[in-house]
Scaffold this motif. Sequence first.
Motif, mmCIF file in Angstrom:
data_model
loop_
_atom_site.group_PDB
_atom_site.id
_atom_site.type_symbol
_atom_site.label_atom_id
_atom_site.label_comp_id
_atom_site.label_asym_id
_atom_site.label_seq_id
_atom_site.Cartn_x
_atom_site.Cartn_y
_atom_site.Cartn_z
ATOM 1 N N MET A 101 22.524 6.832 -18.395
ATOM 2 C CA MET A 101 23.343 6.405 -16.912
ATOM 3 C C MET A 101 23.479 7.466 -15.999
ATOM 4 S SD MET A 101 24.889 3.686 -16.017
ATOM 5 C CE MET A 101 25.995 3.164 -14.796
ATOM 6 N N LEU A 102 23.458 8.470 -16.417
ATOM 7 C CA LEU A 102 23.680 9.865 -15.648
ATOM 8 C C LEU A 102 22.090 10.089 -14.859
ATOM 9 C CD1 LEU A 102 25.255 11.952 -14.102
ATOM 10 C CD2 LEU A 102 24.800 13.427 -16.142
ATOM 11 N N ASP A 103 21.413 9.728 -15.572
ATOM 12 C CA ASP A 103 19.750 9.950 -15.156
ATOM 13 C C ASP A 103 19.555 9.089 -14.242
ATOM 14 O OD1 ASP A 103 17.337 11.459 -15.269
ATOM 15 O OD2 ASP A 103 16.452 9.829 -16.522
ATOM 16 N N ILE A 104 19.761 7.801 -14.098
ATOM 17 C CA ILE A 104 19.574 6.818 -13.204
ATOM 18 C C ILE A 104 20.454 7.136 -11.881
ATOM 19 C CG2 ILE A 104 19.873 4.421 -12.322
ATOM 20 C CD1 ILE A 104 19.588 3.689 -15.624
ATOM 21 N N ALA A 105 21.606 7.580 -11.939
ATOM 22 C CA ALA A 105 22.510 8.098 -10.849
ATOM 23 C C ALA A 105 21.678 9.140 -10.201
ATOM 24 C CB ALA A 105 23.967 8.266 -11.388
ATOM 25 N N LEU A 106 21.481 10.235 -10.980
ATOM 26 C CA LEU A 106 20.751 11.360 -10.358
ATOM 27 C C LEU A 106 19.431 10.967 -9.521
ATOM 28 C CD1 LEU A 106 21.162 14.124 -12.854
ATOM 29 C CD2 LEU A 106 22.370 14.069 -10.613
ATOM 30 N N LYS A 107 18.831 9.939 -9.994
ATOM 31 C CA LYS A 107 17.375 9.565 -9.315
ATOM 32 C C LYS A 107 17.917 8.741 -8.192
ATOM 33 C CE LYS A 107 14.509 9.539 -13.323
ATOM 34 N NZ LYS A 107 13.525 8.809 -14.303
ATOM 35 N N ILE A 108 18.742 7.961 -8.313
ATOM 36 C CA ILE A 108 19.141 7.078 -6.967
ATOM 37 C C ILE A 108 19.832 8.149 -6.015
ATOM 38 C CG2 ILE A 108 20.696 5.629 -6.136
ATOM 39 C CD1 ILE A 108 20.480 3.991 -8.838
ATOM 40 N N SER A 109 20.449 9.190 -6.353
ATOM 41 C CA SER A 109 21.038 10.128 -5.447
ATOM 42 C C SER A 109 20.132 11.107 -4.803
ATOM 43 C CB SER A 109 22.358 11.174 -6.204
ATOM 44 O OG SER A 109 23.299 10.237 -6.670
ATOM 45 N N LEU A 110 19.130 11.321 -5.551
ATOM 46 C CA LEU A 110 18.061 12.207 -4.940
ATOM 47 C C LEU A 110 17.327 11.413 -3.901
ATOM 48 C CD1 LEU A 110 16.497 14.024 -8.238
ATOM 49 C CD2 LEU A 110 17.495 15.120 -6.050
ATOM 50 N N ALA A 111 16.988 10.138 -4.240
ATOM 51 C CA ALA A 111 16.292 9.221 -3.387
ATOM 52 C C ALA A 111 17.083 9.022 -2.069
ATOM 53 C CB ALA A 111 15.943 8.138 -3.792
ATOM 54 N N LEU A 112 18.545 9.122 -2.214
ATOM 55 C CA LEU A 112 18.965 8.769 -0.849
ATOM 56 C C LEU A 112 19.263 10.049 -0.210
ATOM 57 C CD1 LEU A 112 21.815 6.458 -2.419
ATOM 58 C CD2 LEU A 112 20.191 5.834 -0.654
ATOM 59 N N VAL A 113 19.353 11.368 -0.628
ATOM 60 C CA VAL A 113 19.285 12.433 -0.061
ATOM 61 C C VAL A 113 18.057 12.773 0.645
ATOM 62 C CG1 VAL A 113 19.657 15.029 -0.450
ATOM 63 C CG2 VAL A 113 21.269 13.519 -1.373
ATOM 64 N N VAL A 114 16.915 12.395 -0.043
ATOM 65 C CA VAL A 114 15.681 12.619 0.646
ATOM 66 C C VAL A 114 15.726 11.754 1.882
ATOM 67 C CG1 VAL A 114 13.068 12.281 0.155
ATOM 68 C CG2 VAL A 114 14.631 13.656 -1.410
ATOM 69 N N LEU A 115 15.918 10.639 1.598
ATOM 70 C CA LEU A 115 15.974 9.657 2.751
ATOM 71 C C LEU A 115 16.674 10.092 4.070
ATOM 72 C CD1 LEU A 115 14.934 6.789 3.993
ATOM 73 C CD2 LEU A 115 17.462 5.873 2.960
ATOM 74 N N ALA A 116 17.904 10.736 3.603
ATOM 75 C CA ALA A 116 18.819 11.296 4.635
ATOM 76 C C ALA A 116 18.067 12.427 5.378
ATOM 77 C CB ALA A 116 20.202 11.495 4.017
ATOM 78 N N LEU A 117 17.492 13.237 4.617
ATOM 79 C CA LEU A 117 16.596 14.483 5.134
ATOM 80 C C LEU A 117 15.476 14.011 5.993
ATOM 81 C CD1 LEU A 117 17.024 17.398 4.616
ATOM 82 C CD2 LEU A 117 15.365 17.129 2.803
ATOM 83 N N LEU A 118 14.818 12.998 5.599
ATOM 84 C CA LEU A 118 13.947 12.340 6.542
ATOM 85 C C LEU A 118 14.317 11.841 7.762
ATOM 86 C CD1 LEU A 118 11.561 10.452 3.849
ATOM 87 C CD2 LEU A 118 11.049 12.656 5.208
ATOM 88 N N LEU A 119 15.577 11.298 7.704
ATOM 89 C CA LEU A 119 16.033 10.669 9.090
ATOM 90 C C LEU A 119 16.539 11.804 9.963
ATOM 91 C CD1 LEU A 119 18.152 7.730 7.558
ATOM 92 C CD2 LEU A 119 16.356 7.692 8.894
ATOM 93 N N ASN A 120 17.202 12.846 9.265
ATOM 94 C CA ASN A 120 17.386 13.965 10.200
ATOM 95 C C ASN A 120 16.117 14.696 10.828
ATOM 96 O OD1 ASN A 120 20.249 14.066 9.722
ATOM 97 N ND2 ASN A 120 20.015 15.085 7.809
ATOM 98 N N VAL A 121 14.929 14.904 10.044
ATOM 99 C CA VAL A 121 13.793 15.388 10.758
ATOM 100 C C VAL A 121 13.274 14.421 11.861
ATOM 101 C CG1 VAL A 121 11.371 15.329 10.333
ATOM 102 C CG2 VAL A 121 12.908 16.273 8.550
ATOM 103 N N TYR A 122 13.427 13.114 11.852
ATOM 104 C CA TYR A 122 13.269 12.249 12.875
ATOM 105 C C TYR A 122 14.206 12.518 14.000
ATOM 106 C CZ TYR A 122 13.154 8.059 15.650
ATOM 107 O OH TYR A 122 12.920 7.402 16.715
ATOM 108 N N ARG A 123 15.609 12.820 13.969
ATOM 109 C CA ARG A 123 16.650 12.980 14.770
ATOM 110 C C ARG A 123 16.237 14.455 15.492
ATOM 111 N NH1 ARG A 123 18.244 10.656 18.561
ATOM 112 N NH2 ARG A 123 18.860 9.008 17.102
ATOM 113 N N LEU A 124 15.885 15.434 14.579
ATOM 114 C CA LEU A 124 15.643 16.663 15.033
ATOM 115 C C LEU A 124 14.270 16.586 16.075
ATOM 116 C CD1 LEU A 124 16.136 19.562 14.780
ATOM 117 C CD2 LEU A 124 14.479 19.789 12.989
#
Length: 89
Positions: free
Chosen positions: A1-24
């Motif tokens: 269960m923790l492994d799935i939550a970590l993978k989802i969290s990693l994907a969302l943080v990478v998505l947020a990072l990509l959106l920040n690159v776009y805003r930059l």
Amino acid sequence: MLDIALKISLALVVLALLLNVYRLTVGPDMPDRLLALDTMYINSIALIVLMGLWLNTKTYFESALLIAMLGFISTVAVCKYLLRGDIIE
């Protein structure tokens, strides 16, 4: 269960990072770009902490702390430069 939550969290943080690159790159003015850069520091810290949890090592947490300190200092320096035109008084 923790492994799935970590993978989802990693994907969302990478998505947020990509959106920040776009805003930059597309940001309309300099304060928006500065805010995107500051948010990228926070997202990179979150990414490193999540990787440390996933790989179960303590060295990632120390590097996240180092990036947090450097991010704060560089944000203060850039803000001083934008407001005054000079970093050192």
